[in-house]
Design a protein around this motif. Structure first.
Motif, PDB file in Angstrom:
ATOM      1  N   PHE A  20       0.834  -1.204   0.000  1.00 54.14           N
ATOM      2  CA  PHE A  20       0.000   0.000   0.000  1.00 54.14           C
ATOM      3  C   PHE A  20       0.867   1.251   0.000  1.00 54.14           C
ATOM      4  N   ARG A  21       0.249   2.368  -0.349  1.00 52.75           N
ATOM      5  CA  ARG A  21       0.908   3.674  -0.278  1.00 52.75           C
ATOM      6  C   ARG A  21       0.184   4.481   0.800  1.00 52.75           C
ATOM      7  N   GLY A  22       0.907   4.840   1.858  1.00 50.38           N
ATOM      8  CA  GLY A  22       0.297   5.590   2.948  1.00 50.38           C
ATOM      9  C   GLY A  22       1.226   5.681   4.134  1.00 50.38           C
ATOM     10  N   ILE A  40       2.759  -9.605  12.908  1.00 56.33           N
ATOM     11  CA  ILE A  40       2.613  -8.536  11.917  1.00 56.33           C
ATOM     12  C   ILE A  40       4.015  -8.049  11.564  1.00 56.33           C
ATOM     13  N   TRP A  41       4.279  -7.967  10.278  1.00 56.49           N
ATOM     14  CA  TRP A  41       5.554  -7.470   9.750  1.00 56.49           C
ATOM     15  C   TRP A  41       5.254  -6.313   8.802  1.00 56.49           C
ATOM     16  N   ILE A  42       6.088  -5.289   8.841  1.00 56.57           N
ATOM     17  CA  ILE A  42       5.999  -4.170   7.890  1.00 56.57           C
ATOM     18  C   ILE A  42       7.361  -4.018   7.240  1.00 56.57           C
ATOM     19  N   ASP A  43       7.370  -4.051   5.926  1.00 59.57           N
ATOM     20  CA  ASP A  43       8.606  -3.854   5.158  1.00 59.57           C
ATOM     21  C   ASP A  43       9.729  -4.778   5.633  1.00 59.57           C
ATOM     22  N   LEU A  68       4.120   5.437  10.046  1.00 58.41           N
ATOM     23  CA  LEU A  68       5.103   5.137   8.998  1.00 58.41           C
ATOM     24  C   LEU A  68       5.387   6.385   8.182  1.00 58.41           C
ATOM     25  N   GLU A  69       6.551   6.440   7.592  1.00 60.71           N
ATOM     26  CA  GLU A  69       6.852   7.531   6.658  1.00 60.71           C
ATOM     27  C   GLU A  69       5.923   7.386   5.450  1.00 60.71           C
ATOM     28  N   ARG A  70       5.464   8.494   4.917  1.00 58.32           N
ATOM     29  CA  ARG A  70       4.595   8.445   3.734  1.00 58.32           C
ATOM     30  C   ARG A  70       5.355   7.750   2.603  1.00 58.32           C
ATOM     31  N   GLY A  71       4.723   6.741   2.000  1.00 57.75           N
ATOM     32  CA  GLY A  71       5.367   6.014   0.919  1.00 57.75           C
ATOM     33  C   GLY A  71       4.744   4.642   0.715  1.00 57.75           C
ATOM     34  N   VAL A  72       5.440   3.807  -0.014  1.00 58.83           N
ATOM     35  CA  VAL A  72       4.969   2.460  -0.318  1.00 58.83           C
ATOM     36  C   VAL A  72       5.513   1.490   0.734  1.00 58.83           C
ATOM     37  N   SER A  98      -7.413  -1.364   5.680  1.00 56.37           N
ATOM     38  CA  SER A  98      -7.718   0.045   5.462  1.00 56.37           C
ATOM     39  C   SER A  98      -6.401   0.800   5.546  1.00 56.37           C
ATOM     40  N   VAL A  99      -6.146   1.641   4.564  1.00 59.89           N
ATOM     41  CA  VAL A  99      -4.885   2.379   4.486  1.00 59.89           C
ATOM     42  C   VAL A  99      -5.058   3.760   5.094  1.00 59.89           C
ATOM     43  N   LEU A 100      -4.104   4.151   5.924  1.00 58.50           N
ATOM     44  CA  LEU A 100      -4.095   5.492   6.530  1.00 58.50           C
ATOM     45  C   LEU A 100      -3.198   6.390   5.691  1.00 58.50           C
ATOM     46  N   GLN A 101      -3.639   7.619   5.473  1.00 58.39           N
ATOM     47  CA  GLN A 101      -2.916   8.514   4.584  1.00 58.39           C
ATOM     48  C   GLN A 101      -2.137   9.619   5.287  1.00 58.39           C
ATOM     49  N   ARG A 102      -2.342   9.792   6.555  1.00 59.29           N
ATOM     50  CA  ARG A 102      -1.576  10.820   7.254  1.00 59.29           C
ATOM     51  C   ARG A 102      -0.964  10.262   8.518  1.00 59.29           C
ATOM     52  N   ARG A 103       0.050  10.902   8.969  1.00 64.05           N
ATOM     53  CA  ARG A 103       0.777  10.425  10.152  1.00 64.05           C
ATOM     54  C   ARG A 103      -0.093  10.614  11.395  1.00 64.05           C
TER      55      ARG A 103
END
Length: 107
Positions: A20-22, A40-43, A68-72, A98-103
């Protein structure tokens, strides 16, 4: 933005990935008496372990990763094939994300 795509397994090593991008992601899950434990793992980095057991079947939003930093990014839900003693199974179910778009800053 929400993406729905149901996946469920109780087999150790099974996983679900979503790119996702967010700035964060929320898992839409099902919990229940036959549900188990997942990571749960991220990147490619471990975030935390979650227990999806509940005495009664429950549908809703559970695991959340924010800040997360804004990005993929890629989230991976990894089934451990384990559960707490009172559980009748090891199923981990993911109904979507559901993707979050802001920090979001937690204090």
């Amino acid at each position: 933005m929400a993406v729905s795509r149901r996946a469920a397994s109780g087999e150790a090593g099974a996983d679900a990935e979503f790119t996702f991008r967010g700035t964060g992601v929320v898992g839409n899950t099902v919990r229940g008496p036959n549900h188990g434990i997942a990571q749960i793992w991220i990147d490619g980095r471990f975030v935390r372990t979650v227990d999806t057991y509940a005495r009664a079947r429950t549908v809703g939003i559970a695991p959340r990763v924010t800040g997360l930093e804004r990005g993929v990014h890629t989230v991976r839900i990894f089934v451990l094939g384990e559960s707490r003693e009172e559980a009748t199974g090891t199923v981990v179910a993911v109904d979507g994300f559901s993707v979050l778009q802001r920090r979001v800053v937690r204090r």
